[in-house]
Design a protein around this motif. Structure first.
Motif, PDB file in Angstrom:
ATOM      1  N   GLU A 138      -2.469 -11.030  -2.460  1.00  0.00           N
ATOM      2  CA  GLU A 138      -3.302  -9.944  -2.976  1.00  0.00           C
ATOM      3  C   GLU A 138      -2.681  -9.413  -4.253  1.00  0.00           C
ATOM      4  O   GLU A 138      -1.488  -9.616  -4.507  1.00  0.00           O
ATOM      5  CB  GLU A 138      -3.463  -8.825  -1.942  1.00  0.00           C
ATOM      6  CG  GLU A 138      -2.176  -8.251  -1.415  1.00  0.00           C
ATOM      7  CD  GLU A 138      -2.403  -7.301  -0.256  1.00  0.00           C
ATOM      8  OE1 GLU A 138      -3.556  -7.035   0.095  1.00  0.00           O
ATOM      9  OE2 GLU A 138      -1.400  -6.820   0.293  1.00  0.00           O
ATOM     10  N   ASN A 139      -3.485  -8.748  -5.075  1.00  0.00           N
ATOM     11  CA  ASN A 139      -2.942  -8.280  -6.340  1.00  0.00           C
ATOM     12  C   ASN A 139      -2.112  -7.009  -6.150  1.00  0.00           C
ATOM     13  O   ASN A 139      -2.127  -6.388  -5.085  1.00  0.00           O
ATOM     14  CB  ASN A 139      -4.051  -8.080  -7.387  1.00  0.00           C
ATOM     15  CG  ASN A 139      -5.095  -7.069  -6.943  1.00  0.00           C
ATOM     16  OD1 ASN A 139      -4.776  -6.031  -6.386  1.00  0.00           O
ATOM     17  ND2 ASN A 139      -6.363  -7.380  -7.211  1.00  0.00           N
ATOM     18  N   LEU A 140      -1.392  -6.651  -7.179  1.00  0.00           N
ATOM     19  CA  LEU A 140      -0.476  -5.511  -7.106  1.00  0.00           C
ATOM     20  C   LEU A 140      -1.170  -4.224  -6.700  1.00  0.00           C
ATOM     21  O   LEU A 140      -0.693  -3.489  -5.830  1.00  0.00           O
ATOM     22  CB  LEU A 140       0.213  -5.319  -8.462  1.00  0.00           C
ATOM     23  CG  LEU A 140       1.378  -6.231  -8.806  1.00  0.00           C
ATOM     24  CD1 LEU A 140       1.693  -6.141 -10.289  1.00  0.00           C
ATOM     25  CD2 LEU A 140       2.601  -5.849  -7.996  1.00  0.00           C
ATOM     26  N   SER A 141      -2.300  -3.935  -7.343  1.00  0.00           N
ATOM     27  CA  SER A 141      -2.975  -2.659  -7.086  1.00  0.00           C
ATOM     28  C   SER A 141      -3.500  -2.575  -5.656  1.00  0.00           C
ATOM     29  O   SER A 141      -3.393  -1.525  -5.005  1.00  0.00           O
ATOM     30  CB  SER A 141      -4.119  -2.451  -8.084  1.00  0.00           C
ATOM     31  OG  SER A 141      -5.067  -3.508  -7.991  1.00  0.00           O
ATOM     32  N   THR A 142      -4.047  -3.688  -5.149  1.00  0.00           N
ATOM     33  CA  THR A 142      -4.541  -3.688  -3.768  1.00  0.00           C
ATOM     34  C   THR A 142      -3.398  -3.504  -2.784  1.00  0.00           C
ATOM     35  O   THR A 142      -3.485  -2.712  -1.839  1.00  0.00           O
ATOM     36  CB  THR A 142      -5.277  -5.005  -3.469  1.00  0.00           C
ATOM     37  OG1 THR A 142      -6.384  -5.141  -4.369  1.00  0.00           O
ATOM     38  CG2 THR A 142      -5.788  -5.028  -2.040  1.00  0.00           C
TER      39      THR A 142
END
Length: 319
Positions: free
Chosen positions: A257-261
């Motif tokens: 998953e990406n950093l923000s998620t």
């Protein structure tokens, strides 16, 4: 004696691993069931099926891994790390499979502390001495699968074909059962389905170096060490002297998953803990998980859990 006995002998682990009988199965746990378990079925001398449910980042490796084992690993949920002979790493995620004779070198790693899957261990030495009649009747053999998937060159990693996934889903429904006969039949069918699938010419798997994996892991530690801080991707990338795009790709490749998620979900999990276990005001909790604006925090929390923070606290304490 089968080489597989080395893999599942509790006495060969560093500590904290227990193996106990459970009807026709054996259950291996690590420091208690809260960290997950392997439910093991011996199908034949040299053939073991394992239903894996892991809730920890690291599962220890036996002191001496067995040799000449063909392992078919199918991920049903979560992610697991796969270390390759050339020093690179790949990450098996939901709907993907790995087949090969390569064994873990250090430990079994699960980046998100969650993994569910099915593993089929085939002891090539034992099966050469005493072939499994059910595999013979099904007209499949470990050697044919290895040749079909070219595992002599490299570990085979690819998306699980739909017909193989159907067989896996049927097997997974038996993970808590004692239906050994049906498990044997479905395991043979699983191998038959793997053998008849066309080899994926360009598997959609990304590979990462040890240093790239280390950057992703350290980034996660930095984010989780103090959830009140708002680290930017640019700041983190500069710390590791890589580009912002590279940092994001490493993190997503390792953790799925990406950093923000990832950061949002980590903050919401921590906020939920504080609401359940403390008397802190909502504004104080919001600040502890990186939100200066209480209203924005409440809106994000409600999207995550389906109710406002105070309602969550009330429900948690009624349960």
């Amino acid at each position: 004696m089968s080489n597989l006995s080395q893999l599942f002998d509790a006495g060969r682990f560093p500590g904290g691993v227990e193996v106990r009988p459970d009807g026709k199965a054996a259950v291996m746990t690590l420091r208690g069931p809260e960290n997950g378990s392997l439910r093991l079925f011996s199908l034949w001398e040299g053939v073991i099926l394992s239903f894996n449910r892991i809730d920890t980042q690291v599962w220890p490796l036996a002191q001496a891994e067995a040799n000449n084992i063909l392992l078919l690993n199918f991920c049903q949920k979560g992610r697991c790390e796969v270390a390759l002979d050339d020093g690179q790493f790949a990450f098996l995620s939901q709907g993907y499979m790995a087949v090969g004779t390569q064994q873990a070198q250090e430990e079994y790693c699960y980046p998100g502390s969650l993994y569910e899957g099915i593993e089929l261990f085939l002891d090539l030495d034992a099966l050469s001495r005493q072939p499994y009649p059910l595999f013979q009747e099904s007209e499949v053999s470990p050697e044919e699968i290895m040749e079909h998937l070219h595992t002599h060159r490299r570990l085979y990693l690819a998306a699980t074909p739909p017909t193989v996934q159907t067989a896996l889903d049927e097997l997974w429904q038996l993970r808590d059962s004692q239906e050994l006969g049906l498990i044997k039949l479905l395991s043979a069918r699983l191998l038959w389905e793997v053998k008849r699938q066309p080899v994926e010419a360009s598997p959609s798997i990304r590979y990462f170096t040890r240093s790239q994996v280390a950057i992703a892991r350290e980034t996660r530690e930095i984010l989780c060490a103090d959830l009140s801080r708002n680290h930017t991707a640019r700041e983190l990338a500069e710390r590791f002297q890589v580009s912002e795009t590279s940092l994001k790709n490493y993190f997503r490749g390792v953790f799925g998953e990406n950093l923000s998620t990832f950061l949002r979900e980590a903050r919401m999990r921590r906020a939920a803990e504080l609401l359940r276990d403390t008397e802190l005001r909502v504004a104080e909790i919001a600040a502890q998980v990186g939100y200066e604006n209480q209203s924005k925090f409440a809106a994000v929390f409600a999207r995550q859990f389906g109710c406002p923070p105070l309602e969550y606290r009330r429900r948690a304490r009624l349960d």
